[in-house]
Enzyme design. Structure first.
Site, PDB file in Angstrom:
ATOM      1  N   GLU A 173       0.815  -1.217   0.000  1.00 28.59           N
ATOM      2  CA  GLU A 173       0.000   0.000   0.000  1.00 28.59           C
ATOM      3  C   GLU A 173       0.852   1.272   0.000  1.00 28.59           C
ATOM      4  O   GLU A 173       1.889   1.326   0.668  1.00 28.59           O
ATOM      5  CB  GLU A 173      -0.864   0.041   1.263  1.00 28.59           C
ATOM      6  CG  GLU A 173      -1.933  -1.009   1.356  1.00 28.59           C
ATOM      7  CD  GLU A 173      -2.766  -0.846   2.620  1.00 28.59           C
ATOM      8  OE1 GLU A 173      -3.749  -1.567   2.757  1.00 28.59           O
ATOM      9  OE2 GLU A 173      -2.432   0.019   3.456  1.00 28.59           O
ATOM     10  N   THR A 177      -0.488   6.957   3.718  1.00 22.68           N
ATOM     11  CA  THR A 177      -1.533   7.974   3.822  1.00 22.68           C
ATOM     12  C   THR A 177      -0.894   9.355   3.720  1.00 22.68           C
ATOM     13  O   THR A 177      -1.316  10.196   2.917  1.00 22.68           O
ATOM     14  CB  THR A 177      -2.271   7.850   5.162  1.00 22.68           C
ATOM     15  OG1 THR A 177      -2.777   6.525   5.263  1.00 22.68           O
ATOM     16  CG2 THR A 177      -3.413   8.852   5.257  1.00 22.68           C
ATOM     17  N   GLY A 191       1.314  -2.649   4.959  1.00 20.86           N
ATOM     18  CA  GLY A 191       0.337  -1.585   5.154  1.00 20.86           C
ATOM     19  C   GLY A 191       0.906  -0.192   4.908  1.00 20.86           C
ATOM     20  O   GLY A 191       2.125   0.003   4.830  1.00 20.86           O
ATOM     21  N   HIS A 192       0.014   0.767   4.829  1.00 23.72           N
ATOM     22  CA  HIS A 192       0.361   2.139   4.459  1.00 23.72           C
ATOM     23  C   HIS A 192       1.319   2.796   5.435  1.00 23.72           C
ATOM     24  O   HIS A 192       1.060   2.862   6.632  1.00 23.72           O
ATOM     25  CB  HIS A 192      -0.879   3.006   4.267  1.00 23.72           C
ATOM     26  CG  HIS A 192      -1.903   2.912   5.349  1.00 23.72           C
ATOM     27  ND1 HIS A 192      -2.490   4.007   5.894  1.00 23.72           N
ATOM     28  CD2 HIS A 192      -2.475   1.859   5.967  1.00 23.72           C
ATOM     29  CE1 HIS A 192      -3.379   3.641   6.780  1.00 23.72           C
ATOM     30  NE2 HIS A 192      -3.401   2.344   6.852  1.00 23.72           N
ATOM     31  N   GLY A 193       2.407   3.260   4.912  1.00 21.37           N
ATOM     32  CA  GLY A 193       3.351   4.018   5.717  1.00 21.37           C
ATOM     33  C   GLY A 193       4.341   3.174   6.490  1.00 21.37           C
ATOM     34  O   GLY A 193       5.159   3.716   7.246  1.00 21.37           O
TER      35      GLY A 193
END
Lengths: 348, 348, 348
Positions: free
Chosen positions: C215, C218, C237-239
């Site tokens: 991902e 954000t 996951g994001h970040g």
């Protein structure tokens, strides 16, 4: 979709009608959802009470039951239900597109008779596709890869170079076959890629779910045995061998160089470490984590996986750990009181 | 990307400024990472101390705080932060490519107005695409499948035949919708494929992550309820129903014929067996393994999943098993000594 | 594939021959599978006994061993084996297709020298591909995305807009890079999508397996550090930030905003929650569930994850829970008997 009388269906599945053999059956459904004109089935006794509330026009059963609903009595109700679904509905049909002008087939590749190769498919050098195969859009067939007869490759499937896919194999969308195994030699803090010179062999009558990843072997081959069925998002490590007629439910992961016998069943999200041997007819529960060899016929549950007769009870007792720990502390305290009773206070 | 004054942002999110309303906000970031010209937010009290070290030009908060940094006080800081991010940055825009000459749309398919269909897309017979949809390269839309208005299908998504996708649905890259369910009737050691005659229904405002697999139903339909959001690599089994506004984090796996109510939250890698009912507003922790029905509102953890107030303590006590086992043995030994004291040696 | 004498191989890997240096080596295999003309290796003492049964013409070892088979003695046998496999077999070669006429490259995109861009590839506006890259069919490179030199993008890989991919990066088939993070602000029962304005950065020499989902961040970026290797079906996951030279085995899942140091090893199906910090040289066992920070160098097992020296024993004791619980009950009963002996019956 076509209609049959209950009597015709009985003849087709070698069963016996109890009730009106002339009722018309158009489709099939579960006991809970069936409507008039539909046939249902009772394979699991747990659902027997639904026999009285179902609106199905007939029910396939293994034994005569006490009900006014017409019955079709057969030896294996679920199998008969499958046969009737095939008769009434059939399987997905594939459009006869021939060889699209918008696909790319290498000059050295061979494509058998009556194949349907859709748009945007790539068939690479020296690949060989058997007869009556369907290859859906954006699938990629690598160099030297062979596919047998009557196989179906759904959209966006990628098969790397040199793999061997059998007859009547179905590979669902977005699956990847034959990518390099996860093999690195770590030296002075750097991971050096090991050439992966094995291939993937998928034997006849295998179905691979969507989004599966099956690695090629490092040295030997990765093998999916005849008739095995893989659910979605399953991954098989390099050089592992899945025996014939195994069932691997969604999200199963098997590391490299592990061998499974035939007719094993792996529940969803189960994981097996590399370099071990699993026997035949082994059942591994969902989410189990297998780290040791398993003999034929054993059923295991949990992570780490233990034999089911012990494991089902053992894992269900984790919830009692707080009270067990408290009980141990109380026992320790009481025992201490018994062994060393509190001394009387000096002023007594 | 555009700039606003803090005062303009306050008006936009219906909040109150404490401090200089004229400062210019160009972007947004976390408290720890924000630089001058950026607005941040404090939604979780755990991060309150960062309020004093942040370099953000302003912070969105739920209550007035003791700080010299300009504040934007709102009821729901995280929601206001989202609104401001949308205002300043907006969502990804989609290039207006029209209908590519390099895509394949069947004559019998219908595509609505203002759609953007990229290269190498396949839209099969009788498929119906609503208005203002974007379909990225190499996506495949099967026969008879319907997509509503304003939906976005990212590259290499595969939607099998006959599925129904709602309005404002987003399906991320490489996801597969409507592949056959994992349904086989095993008979004499062979697994016979059961025709999967159900479809997949994805209701309005659903977002499906990348690399998800959603199986079609065997008899009934698989349903993803309105507003539900699925992370990456999630798999949903045949005939399961996910209620409205559920959140399924990455790698969740749900077997077939299971029903979830609305507003459930499933942590990453959680698994749910087939044929059970999960209520509404249920929270299932990451990696939990759910094998039984769960009533509305319950929170469960662990595999097997147990209610969280018990489960959190219980699972955290597995680490004490070695000492507990040893304690039990010592207790047994001591008790034996008490009940059967060691006999005096004969020569005493 | 080429042949070498054992002496030539010894020179190549800086090792010493014990036995006939003139024997011809054509290929390489495991001890158990090797045939005449093949070299094998012994890196794990567990397989030492196979040294006597192997049909390999020579074996790479770390120390002189008692055997009649010719030996190649080196410091790091597995690394030498890798070097020899590379020498004899080499890595997969990529067909020199140049820039296909059937791919789509935006006018504003830049493609370096000696690139091979296959059919049905999309390279979007302002994307920039370095020199000597190979991009396989149906891959999608989003707007503004950059790829360094000598990278290989396998079929059907999707890289969203604005991502940065380094040099010598390999991304296997059907992987997705840069899809939106799973970020929603829930307000009044509806989940509102948060614009994901970060990107994904994949540093040099990373290999990403098939079917991985990484991902975009954000606000900050998601980073896969230099030399890290990801197996199949891994999701990040994001970040989150994965340090240099980490190894993430298949089906690992890491939630958002988590940081891993360098040289971590994560076993298959391991999961890590969001917003925590994992040190360097940390080993996380297969299927472990990590919910807390982990310091440098620690090894953890189980879900919830605990330090391995405790955890391996603790998790293996779950099987004893039924007998432990029974033992506690017996202890309670016995102790009660000791403290409150059964009263004499009244008629005695």
């Amino acid at each position: 979709m076509q209609s049959k009388t209950l009597g015709e269906l009985a003849t087709y599945v070698n069963g016996k009608v109890i009730g009106d053999a002339n009722i018309i059956i158009k489709s099939a459904s579960t006991l809970g959802r069936a409507a008039e004109g539909e046939i249902s089935f009772l394979a699991n006794p747990k659902y027997a009470k639904q026999l009285h509330s179902t609106r199905a026009s007939a029910v396939i059963v293994g034994n005569q039951m006490d009900t006014s609903t017409p019955l079709l009595v057969v030896e294996d109700p679920y199998y008969a239900f499958m046969q009737i679904l095939v008769l009434l509905h059939g399987y997905r049909t594939h459009k006869k597109v021939g060889i699209s002008k918008r696909c790319s087939i290498a000059d050295s590749a061979k494509v058998g008779v009556d194949c349907h190769i859709h748009d945007y498919v790539t068939i690479s050098d020296n690949a060989k596709i058997g007869d009556r195969c369907t290859i859906y859009p954006c699938a990629y067939i690598g160099r030297d890869t062979q596919i047998g007869n009557n196989s179906v490759i759904y959209p966006n499937v990628v098969i790397y170079d040199g793999c061997k896919i059998g007859d009547r194999v179905i590979i669902n969308a977005n699956s990847t076959i034959g990518e390099d195994g996860f093999g690195f030699a770590s030296h002075n803090g750097t991971h050096h890629k090991i050439p992966q010179i094995g291939i993937v062999v998928i034997e006849n009558d295998v179905e691979v779910g969507a989004l599966c990843g099956i690695e090629r072997g490092t040295l030997g081959d990765t093998v999916i045995g005849e008739g095995a069925k893989l659910g979605d998002l399953v991954t098989i490590g390099h050089g592992s061998k899945i025996g014939a007629h195994c069932l691997l439910v969604a999200q199963v992961g098997i590391a490299g160089s592990t061998t499974l016998g035939h007719h094993c069943i792996l529940g969803g999200q189960a994981g097996i470490v590399g370099h071990i041997n699993i026997g035949s007819n082994v059942t591994i529960a969902a989410q189990a984590g297998v780290i040791n060899n398993i003999p034929d016929g054993q059923v295991v549950v949990g992570a780490p996986a233990i034999e089911a007769s012990v494991g089902r009870r053992a894992y269900s007792m984790i919830q009692y750990l707080p009270e067990m720990r408290q009980a141990i502390r109380q026992l320790q305290k009481k025992l201490q009181q018994i062994q060393q009773p509190e001394p009387l206070s000096p002023d007594k």
